[in-house]
Design a protein around this motif. Sequence first.
Motif, PDB file in Angstrom:
ATOM      1  N   LEU A  54     -52.631  -3.783   3.916  1.00 40.58           N
ATOM      2  CA  LEU A  54     -54.115  -4.048   3.731  1.00 40.58           C
ATOM      3  C   LEU A  54     -54.675  -2.705   2.476  1.00 40.58           C
ATOM      4  N   ASP A  55     -53.842  -1.626   3.614  1.00 41.75           N
ATOM      5  CA  ASP A  55     -54.273  -0.259   2.209  1.00 41.75           C
ATOM      6  C   ASP A  55     -53.750  -0.674   0.184  1.00 41.75           C
ATOM      7  N   GLN A  56     -52.285  -1.300   0.594  1.00 46.21           N
ATOM      8  CA  GLN A  56     -51.575  -2.173  -0.066  1.00 46.21           C
ATOM      9  C   GLN A  56     -52.379  -2.768  -1.367  1.00 46.21           C
ATOM     10  N   ALA A  57     -53.318  -4.287  -0.768  1.00 46.56           N
ATOM     11  CA  ALA A  57     -53.617  -4.695  -1.101  1.00 46.56           C
ATOM     12  C   ALA A  57     -54.937  -3.830  -2.136  1.00 46.56           C
ATOM     13  N   LEU A  58     -55.504  -2.982  -0.807  1.00 44.90           N
ATOM     14  CA  LEU A  58     -57.363  -2.762  -1.382  1.00 44.90           C
ATOM     15  C   LEU A  58     -56.522  -1.400  -2.797  1.00 44.90           C
ATOM     16  N   LEU A  59     -55.123  -1.314  -3.181  1.00 42.16           N
ATOM     17  CA  LEU A  59     -54.790  -0.395  -3.639  1.00 42.16           C
ATOM     18  C   LEU A  59     -54.174  -1.071  -5.037  1.00 42.16           C
ATOM     19  N   THR A  60     -54.015  -2.594  -5.389  1.00 36.61           N
ATOM     20  CA  THR A  60     -53.765  -2.739  -6.309  1.00 36.61           C
ATOM     21  C   THR A  60     -54.964  -3.627  -6.881  1.00 36.61           C
ATOM     22  N   PHE A  61     -55.663  -3.759  -6.337  1.00 35.61           N
ATOM     23  CA  PHE A  61     -57.572  -4.796  -6.092  1.00 35.61           C
ATOM     24  C   PHE A  61     -57.870  -3.858  -7.211  1.00 35.61           C
ATOM     25  N   GLU A  62     -58.267  -2.059  -6.969  1.00 38.66           N
ATOM     26  CA  GLU A  62     -58.751  -0.847  -7.561  1.00 38.66           C
ATOM     27  C   GLU A  62     -58.189  -0.536  -8.732  1.00 38.66           C
ATOM     28  N   THR A  63     -56.986  -1.030  -8.528  1.00 44.26           N
ATOM     29  CA  THR A  63     -56.268  -0.400  -9.988  1.00 44.26           C
ATOM     30  C   THR A  63     -56.798  -1.574 -11.028  1.00 44.26           C
ATOM     31  N   ASN A  64     -56.382  -2.659 -10.087  1.00 42.93           N
ATOM     32  CA  ASN A  64     -56.795  -3.884 -11.465  1.00 42.93           C
ATOM     33  C   ASN A  64     -57.823  -3.610 -11.910  1.00 42.93           C
ATOM     34  N   SER A  65     -58.985  -3.797 -10.736  1.00 43.49           N
ATOM     35  CA  SER A  65     -60.687  -3.430 -11.512  1.00 43.49           C
ATOM     36  C   SER A  65     -60.695  -2.106 -12.211  1.00 43.49           C
ATOM     37  N   VAL A  66     -59.786  -0.983 -11.864  1.00 43.40           N
ATOM     38  CA  VAL A  66     -60.265   0.131 -13.244  1.00 43.40           C
ATOM     39  C   VAL A  66     -59.204  -0.218 -14.088  1.00 43.40           C
ATOM     40  N   ALA A  67     -58.740  -0.412 -14.615  1.00 46.82           N
ATOM     41  CA  ALA A  67     -57.943  -1.287 -15.458  1.00 46.82           C
ATOM     42  C   ALA A  67     -58.275  -2.060 -16.708  1.00 46.82           C
ATOM     43  N   ALA A  68     -59.422  -3.191 -15.670  1.00 48.07           N
ATOM     44  CA  ALA A  68     -60.061  -3.979 -16.401  1.00 48.07           C
ATOM     45  C   ALA A  68     -61.193  -3.304 -17.213  1.00 48.07           C
ATOM     46  N   ALA A  69     -61.439  -2.197 -16.724  1.00 48.88           N
ATOM     47  CA  ALA A  69     -63.222  -1.071 -16.967  1.00 48.88           C
ATOM     48  C   ALA A  69     -62.815  -0.434 -17.817  1.00 48.88           C
ATOM     49  N   LEU A  70     -61.595   0.034 -17.760  1.00 50.48           N
ATOM     50  CA  LEU A  70     -61.394   0.847 -18.883  1.00 50.48           C
ATOM     51  C   LEU A  70     -60.922   0.081 -19.610  1.00 50.48           C
ATOM     52  N   LYS A  71     -60.150  -1.140 -20.026  1.00 52.97           N
ATOM     53  CA  LYS A  71     -59.706  -2.441 -20.877  1.00 52.97           C
ATOM     54  C   LYS A  71     -61.227  -2.319 -21.596  1.00 52.97           C
ATOM     55  N   THR A  72     -62.083  -3.068 -20.886  1.00 53.36           N
ATOM     56  CA  THR A  72     -63.388  -3.098 -21.410  1.00 53.36           C
ATOM     57  C   THR A  72     -63.693  -2.133 -22.475  1.00 53.36           C
ATOM     58  N   VAL A  73     -64.100  -1.079 -21.387  1.00 53.44           N
ATOM     59  CA  VAL A  73     -65.118   0.569 -22.595  1.00 53.44           C
ATOM     60  C   VAL A  73     -64.384   0.606 -23.555  1.00 53.44           C
TER      61      VAL A  73
END
Length: 136
Positions: A54-73
């Motif tokens: 579950l933590d692996q899935a959360l880490l992947t989700f949070e990493t992808n969310s942060v990466a997408a936000a960083l690309k947008t910004v």
Amino acid sequence: MSVFELDERLARDSDLITVLGLCQLRLLKDSRWPWLMLVPQRAGMSEVFELTPLDQALLTFETNSVAAALKTVTGATKINVGALGNIVRQLHVHVVARFEGDPNWPGPIWGFGKPEPYDDGSRQIFINKLAEALSS
């Protein structure tokens, strides 16, 4: 059960932006690159595979969310994501926006030159834009 403590080197080299579901989201104190770091708040972890599924899935989700936000910004040419940990063993994931022509492009950022601190105004503007992109 051990209590999570942030490695002193990670604390020294970055500032806390917010806490996500699993991770602390931190901004590295180097304005040469928009450079974020996710630190799972789990004691004694040095490898992704040591986390629960579950933590692996959360880490992947949070990493992808942060990466997408960083690309947008930033509109970066490339978003680099890496969990190296050769020096600081505590599990942490770097998320870095890279641009053609940035310092040391296309080479690695680690060990290149001296960190350049943010001025308070540009740091806060970046954090506000990132928070807005994360909430979208």
